[in-house]
Every structure is written in structure tokens, then in C-alpha cells.
Design a protein around this motif. Structure first.
Motif, PDB file in Angstrom:
ATOM      1  N   SER A  74       0.824  -1.216   0.000  1.00  0.00           N
ATOM      2  CA  SER A  74       0.000   0.000   0.000  1.00  0.00           C
ATOM      3  C   SER A  74       0.855   1.261   0.000  1.00  0.00           C
ATOM      4  O   SER A  74       0.398   2.330  -0.408  1.00  0.00           O
ATOM      5  CB  SER A  74      -0.945   0.001   1.208  1.00  0.00           C
ATOM      6  N   LYS A  75       2.100   1.138   0.431  1.00  0.00           N
ATOM      7  CA  LYS A  75       3.010   2.294   0.458  1.00  0.00           C
ATOM      8  C   LYS A  75       3.575   2.611  -0.928  1.00  0.00           C
ATOM      9  O   LYS A  75       4.118   3.698  -1.142  1.00  0.00           O
ATOM     10  CB  LYS A  75       4.169   2.023   1.419  1.00  0.00           C
ATOM     11  N   VAL A  76       3.487   1.653  -1.861  1.00  0.00           N
ATOM     12  CA  VAL A  76       4.063   1.862  -3.199  1.00  0.00           C
ATOM     13  C   VAL A  76       2.983   1.757  -4.272  1.00  0.00           C
ATOM     14  O   VAL A  76       3.260   1.388  -5.410  1.00  0.00           O
ATOM     15  CB  VAL A  76       5.206   0.862  -3.472  1.00  0.00           C
ATOM     16  N   ARG A  77       1.769   2.098  -3.907  1.00  0.00           N
ATOM     17  CA  ARG A  77       0.655   2.005  -4.839  1.00  0.00           C
ATOM     18  C   ARG A  77       0.927   2.845  -6.089  1.00  0.00           C
ATOM     19  O   ARG A  77       1.321   4.007  -5.998  1.00  0.00           O
ATOM     20  CB  ARG A  77      -0.619   2.483  -4.147  1.00  0.00           C
ATOM     21  N   GLY A  78       0.760   2.245  -7.251  1.00  0.00           N
ATOM     22  CA  GLY A  78       0.965   2.952  -8.509  1.00  0.00           C
ATOM     23  C   GLY A  78       2.393   2.950  -9.020  1.00  0.00           C
ATOM     24  O   GLY A  78       2.651   3.421 -10.141  1.00  0.00           O
ATOM     25  N   LYS A  79       3.325   2.444  -8.235  1.00  0.00           N
ATOM     26  CA  LYS A  79       4.734   2.399  -8.666  1.00  0.00           C
ATOM     27  C   LYS A  79       4.931   1.293  -9.699  1.00  0.00           C
ATOM     28  O   LYS A  79       4.076   0.436  -9.916  1.00  0.00           O
ATOM     29  CB  LYS A  79       5.643   2.165  -7.459  1.00  0.00           C
ATOM     30  N   ASP A  80       6.125   1.270 -10.322  1.00  0.00           N
ATOM     31  CA  ASP A  80       6.387   0.310 -11.386  1.00  0.00           C
ATOM     32  C   ASP A  80       6.628  -1.097 -10.825  1.00  0.00           C
ATOM     33  O   ASP A  80       6.711  -1.308  -9.609  1.00  0.00           O
ATOM     34  CB  ASP A  80       7.561   0.763 -12.251  1.00  0.00           C
TER      35      ASP A  80
END
Length: 454
Positions: A231-237
Motif C-alpha cells: 500500500s506504500k508503493v501504490r501505482g509504482k512500477d
């Protein structure tokens, strides 16, 4: 060496994210209990188990309390009972007597499950193997803590279709024998292709014949932990996604390594393996389906789900193997339906079907797990589903399994409830077209060409 500050860092980081040690399992060899006299055999089995595991529950609770990470289950696995009882058992009822002995021993030492009521028949069945398999419905309906597993195939030997067909009947008979409890007996019965010898997770745990006399295996978990970190890197590659899973798996596995070493030392039993599987529970926030949702799917089962599960499984293994010298068992992601509240929800809304689950098993750690199906499903159809899953394991050189629950008296859309860690779910539809002519052929499906590696 596992440093305590590593464990405490992990505990503090994920205190509210359902991190736990799912099981400390003591594997116990019963080879020295073999006796042609059934009463003597049962006495030896009871004494060996109760003496070996007398402190298992206490030690597990002590370690969990000291380090602030709960140990959810304390369990025992034993040598496949078809081997142990072969010299003494002449009828299925004789094997049931051993099952009741196992149950009594499990109750005496306080473990929640004992696994190893098993037979390894991937190439052929002995008389003892067949008798044990025929005894399963009565054994599982007259005991509380006994779990049964049957190995039906492997990459090296092929698939024993006679045993597959027989297990279709046995699953139905077990469902009938426990129909007053939503056919609960089938939740304690699993069939395998390529089973590992050191699996600490039920219902498939047994103590392999290549193992030591006694050994401690630990299964860690933490789907909630992985979901929280993602959830901390939502939308990352995807590179960021993979690195996050891998680093989280490393930290979770270090906790398992610590617990395994401590349990080994305090019990005076050799440390075997850490199984770093992500095993969900019905608790909110402890779900593989929630991880898949966090990775970008509206529901588990949506297009892209198999790819997401492949990423999860691979990165868990990559992170875990760096955290422990002895990773074993199944080690990956489990996708049971009834034991995972969000998986059950995905099935209920129609996002997750039996066919999609089968596709997902190509990349997960087990297979079709804890799936409630209509009680009217024919035994031949169950055998066909088993054959499909055995073929996936055989060809892909991986462990696969089937744990289907045909709930007698209920149909698609009805609700089945099994309680505790076994969970609950709506009954899923099964393909209505038959396969009886195929599964009734008999014989063995040969091993694939890549099995020849000598």
C-alpha cells in the motif's frame, strides 16, 4: 545468526498487520514402531508421539509470548501411516484403529492437528496403501485432529489414474460420512502431485522417510504484512513492486528462522526447515486476495490475476531464501477459498471461478484448495478435476494439490461453514459436462519426457 533486533524491528513494523508464525510442526518418524501385532503397534505409536511432543505446545507458547509474535498452531507430522501399518493391518478398520491412536496422542499433547494419515501411491498401490485409502471416510469422521494426504502423481513417475479414480469415490464417501458438519471431513483430506517430504502445513503434512527421527519445521505467514507494505508503493512500477515483496518476505522469514532455532534448542530436536508460505486465514486483513487487489485487480480473478500471483510467489521465494539457510516445504502463496475471506467474496460475486483458480495453480504453491462444491457432484467429475491438477504439477515440475469439499445436501449459492481457520464460503459451480469415460480407463499416465534426467 539471527539478531534479536531484526525480529523486534519486524514485530514493531507490522504489529497490526497479522504477522504470525502459522505453525511449529514436529515431524516424528514412526518407522521404529512397526510391528505385526496391531495392538503393540498402536501402543508404540502413542508412546513415541506423546513422549517426543510432550513439551511442544508449552515451548511454542513460551517463544511466542517472549518475542511478541503469536504461534497460531502447534502440530505434528508422522511417517505415512500406510507404511507403518502394512505389516499389521488386514482391513480398513485396522487402519482406523491407528487413526484413533493418532487422535488420542494429539489430544494428549495438545496439538490442533496431526498429519501423516497418508499413502504415497504415485506409481502404484500396495495392499496396505489401498486399505488405508479405503479407511479414510471412517477415519476422518471418527477423529477430530487427524489429517490425511495421498500422493497420486509426480514428475518422475507420472499419474496413478487408478488411485485418482479411487480418490474421487473416497472424497464423496468422506463428504457423506461427515455431512452433519457440512462435509467437514473433506477439509482434512488433500491429494498431491510432487509433495515435499518436509511440509509443515495441514492437511498435507507428513514426515518423509528421508527425514531424521525427529525434526522441527516452522511455517511463517504474513499476507497482511505484504499488503500493508504494498500500500506504500501504490501505482509504482513493477520493479518497485517486486523489491517491496522481496524485502518484506526476507524480514518475515527471519522471524521464522528465529522461532525455528529457539524451538529446536529448547526441545532438543534438530531444526529442519522454514516454510515461508503466505498462508491466509479468515481474519480480516490476512488475505492473499487483498494483496492481489492491492496490486491492481478489482477482485481476485480479474484479468491479470495469474500474473500478479506469479510475481507474488516468485518474490516471496527470492526474499525468503536469503533469510534462512534451510527453506523448504511449499514456500510461496496459498490460495484457499474458504480460508481467505476476500477470496471467498471474489468467488461469491463471480470474479473467481473454478477454472480461473485452476489457471492460478500453475504459478502458486499448492493448487485447488478448500473449495466447496455441490454435494451432488459425481465422483467421476471430482476425479477429473484431480487429474487436471495432477497434470499441472507433473508437467510443470511443481507441487500441486486438490482439497475439494462436496457439501452433501447443498448446491451452488448455498453457504458452507467449517469454523476456525477452515473458514466459510458459498458453494461454487462445477462444470456440468462429464468425464467418466476418461477417468474410468484405468492404468497410469506416463511421466513427461523431461522426467528423464539421470
Amino acid at each position: 545468526m539471527v539478531e534479536l533486533n531484526e525480529a523486534f524491528e519486524t514485530v514493531n513494523m507490522v504489529a497490526q498487520e497479522n504477522l504470525d508464525v502459522r505453525t511449529i510442526t514436529m515431524g516424528i518418524s514412526l518407522l521404529d514402531c512397526i510391528d505385526p501385532d496391531l495392538d503393540a503397534l498402536c501402543r508404540k505409536v502413542y508412546e513415541k508421539i506423546t513422549e517426543s511432543a510432550k513439551d511442544l505446545v508449552r515451548v511454542g507458547d513460551e517463544i511466542g509470548s517472549e518475542y511478541g509474535v503469536p504461534v497460531i498452531n502447534k502440530r505434528i507430522s508422522v511417517t505415512p501411516i500406510a507404511m507403518i501399518g502394512g505389516a499389521a493391518c488386514r482391513t480398513p478398520e485396522d487402519y482406523v484403529k491407528i487413526a484413533k491412536t493418532l487422535d488420542e496422542a494429539a489430544k494428549k499433547v495438545g496439538v490442533n492437528f496431526i498429519g501423516g494419515y497418508s499413502a504415497l501411491v504415485q506409481k502404484g498401490m500396495t495392499t496396505g496403501d489401498r486399505l488405508l485409502i479405503e479407511s479414510i471416510p471412517e477415519a476422518l469422521s471418527t477423529t477430530e485432529r487427524v489429517c490425511s494426504s495421498i500422493s497420486l502423481g509426480s514428475t518422475r513417475t507420472g499419474i496413478n489414474m487408478d488411485a485418482v479414480r479411487l480418490m474421487g469415490d473416497i472424497v464423496k464417501a468422506t463428504a457423506e460420512a461427515t455431512k452433519e458438519n457440512d462435509s467437514l471431513g473433506c477439509a482434512k483430506l488433500v491429494v498431491f502431485c510432487n509433495p515435499p517430504d518436509d511440509n509443515p502445513f495441514m492437511a498435507g503434512a507428513f514426515h518423509g522417510v528421508t527425514e531424521a527421527d525427529r525434526v522441527i519445521n516452522v511455517g511463517v505467514s504474513g499476507p497482511g504484512v505484504v499488503k500493508y507494505e504494498l500500500s506504500k508503493v501504490r501505482g509504482k512500477d513493477f520493479e518497485t513492486l517486486c523489491e517491496t515483496i522481496k524485502k518484506t518476505a526476507f524480514k518475515v522469514t527471519r522471524v521464522g528462522q528465529l522461532f525455528a532455532k529457539e524451538a529446536s534448542k529448547r526441545l532438543g530436536v534438530p531444526f529442519g526447515i522454514v516454510d515461508l508460505s503466505l498462508a491466509p486465514t479468515p481474519a480480516v486483513g490476512d488475505s492473499i486476495a487483498d494483496i492481489i487487489h492491492e496490486m491492481g485487480m478489482e477482485y481476485a480473478g480479474a484479468p491479470g490475476t495469474t500474473a500478479a500471483l506469479a510475481i507474488l510467489n516468485d518474490q516471496v521465494k527470492k526474499g525468503g531464501v536469503m533469510a534462512s539457510s534451510y527453506v523448504g516445504g511449499l514456500s510461496g502463496a496459498f490460495i484457499p477459498v474458504t480460508e481467505d475471506r476476500s477470496m471467498a467474496e471474489a468467488a461469491e460475486v463471480g470474479a473467481l471461478t473454478l477454472e480461473k483458480l485452476e489457471a492460478m495453480t500453475c504459478v502458486c504453491s499448492v493448487g485447488l484448495d478448500m473449495i466447496a462444491i455441490p454435494g451432488s457432484t459425481p465422483a467421476t467429475t471430482i476425479a477429473g478435476i484431480i487429474a487436471d491438477e495432477m497434470a499441472i504439477g507433473m508437467v510443470n515440475q511443481k507441487t500441486t494439490a486438490v482439497r475439494l469439499i462436496p457439501v452433501i445436501g447443498k448446491d451452488v449459492g448455498d453457504f458452507a461453514q467449517f469454523g476456525g481457520l477452515l473458514g466459510e464460503a458459498r458453494i461454487m459451480p462445477v462444470n456440468k459436462f462429464g468425464c467418466a469415460d476418461f477417468v474410468n480407463r484405468g492404468g497410469r499416465i506416463p511421466a513427461p519426457i523431461h522426467s528423464f534426467k539421470n
